[in-house]
Design a protein around this motif. Sequence first.
Motif, PDB file in Angstrom:
ATOM      1  N   GLN A   1      75.993  52.500  38.338  1.00 55.50           N
ATOM      2  CA  GLN A   1      77.358  52.614  38.837  1.00 55.50           C
ATOM      3  C   GLN A   1      77.871  51.268  39.314  1.00 55.50           C
ATOM      4  N   ASP A   2      76.957  50.326  39.523  1.00 53.88           N
ATOM      5  CA  ASP A   2      77.335  48.989  39.946  1.00 53.88           C
ATOM      6  C   ASP A   2      77.766  48.114  38.771  1.00 53.88           C
ATOM      7  N   TRP A   3      77.635  48.630  37.531  1.00 49.93           N
ATOM      8  CA  TRP A   3      78.034  47.839  36.373  1.00 49.93           C
ATOM      9  C   TRP A   3      79.495  47.456  36.544  1.00 49.93           C
ATOM     10  N   PRO A   4      79.862  46.203  36.262  1.00 47.02           N
ATOM     11  CA  PRO A   4      81.211  45.759  36.618  1.00 47.02           C
ATOM     12  C   PRO A   4      82.322  46.412  35.801  1.00 47.02           C
ATOM     13  N   ALA A   5      83.327  46.873  36.508  1.00 50.91           N
ATOM     14  CA  ALA A   5      84.554  47.345  35.883  1.00 50.91           C
ATOM     15  C   ALA A   5      85.456  46.126  35.670  1.00 50.91           C
ATOM     16  N   LEU A   6      86.512  46.305  34.919  1.00 49.62           N
ATOM     17  CA  LEU A   6      87.384  45.181  34.577  1.00 49.62           C
ATOM     18  C   LEU A   6      87.961  44.499  35.819  1.00 49.62           C
ATOM     19  N   ASP A   7      88.356  45.262  36.825  1.00 53.24           N
ATOM     20  CA  ASP A   7      88.911  44.634  38.028  1.00 53.24           C
ATOM     21  C   ASP A   7      87.860  43.794  38.755  1.00 53.24           C
ATOM     22  N   GLN A   8      86.599  44.227  38.726  1.00 53.11           N
ATOM     23  CA  GLN A   8      85.523  43.444  39.341  1.00 53.11           C
ATOM     24  C   GLN A   8      85.256  42.167  38.552  1.00 53.11           C
ATOM     25  N   ILE A   9      85.337  42.268  37.228  1.00 54.72           N
ATOM     26  CA  ILE A   9      85.151  41.080  36.391  1.00 54.72           C
ATOM     27  C   ILE A   9      86.271  40.077  36.655  1.00 54.72           C
ATOM     28  N   LEU A  10      87.500  40.555  36.737  1.00 50.56           N
ATOM     29  CA  LEU A  10      88.629  39.664  37.020  1.00 50.56           C
ATOM     30  C   LEU A  10      88.460  38.970  38.373  1.00 50.56           C
ATOM     31  N   LEU A  11      88.013  39.724  39.376  1.00 53.44           N
ATOM     32  CA  LEU A  11      87.774  39.137  40.695  1.00 53.44           C
ATOM     33  C   LEU A  11      86.683  38.074  40.613  1.00 53.44           C
ATOM     34  N   MET A  12      85.587  38.381  39.924  1.00 51.29           N
ATOM     35  CA  MET A  12      84.492  37.425  39.807  1.00 51.29           C
ATOM     36  C   MET A  12      84.963  36.147  39.108  1.00 51.29           C
ATOM     37  N   LEU A  13      85.728  36.283  38.043  1.00 49.96           N
ATOM     38  CA  LEU A  13      86.223  35.107  37.329  1.00 49.96           C
ATOM     39  C   LEU A  13      87.141  34.272  38.212  1.00 49.96           C
ATOM     40  N   ARG A  14      87.952  34.940  39.044  1.00 42.05           N
ATOM     41  CA  ARG A  14      88.807  34.192  39.988  1.00 42.05           C
ATOM     42  C   ARG A  14      87.946  33.439  41.002  1.00 42.05           C
ATOM     43  N   LEU A  15      86.901  34.094  41.510  1.00 39.48           N
ATOM     44  CA  LEU A  15      86.001  33.439  42.471  1.00 39.48           C
ATOM     45  C   LEU A  15      85.296  32.244  41.842  1.00 39.48           C
TER      46      LEU A  15
END
Length: 166
Positions: free
Chosen positions: A15-29
């Motif tokens: 369930q921790d597999w990244p969703a698109l919004d999490q990927i976008l946040l990570m890329l911004r970070l």
Amino acid sequence: MISSRRLPRPDAVSQDWPALDQILLMLRLLEWEPTDAQWPLFQAIANRSARTIGVFGGERSGKSAAGTAAVACCLPACELVWLLAPDYKQARAEFEYLQDYLLKLGVVDPKNISMHFAEQCHLTTNWGAKVETKSSTDPTKIASFAPDVILMVEAGQQPYMAFLKA
């Protein structure tokens, strides 16, 4: 090329597999923005739409940066990641990219990084995920543990058996 044992069946994915919004946040970070050509890689990861994802391009086209950014996005859901290359030297650039991303995020202590030029490199994140470089010089040895994600570096230079084992 990115291979994941978690992608074929969405019900088997953490369930921790990244969703698109999490990927976008990570890329911004990471302060990293994919090109239009690189974007499908991140969409495929978020959609869990493929077990194996190929990233192709010419020299200096951003394959290493995109591949390691993708691994960084997936890493919070992983216990073990391999950077698989024809030899340890050829996995070094990807290891350094990933190490830089993780240091920037503050999720790895420099004391937990072991880097060698022609030997295996490895690091452990603050939550215990391990990243290791692997050599496909002897593909029969690519089977000790089941990594969550494999980033296959210089795939065209590796034996077909390495691809099958990954």
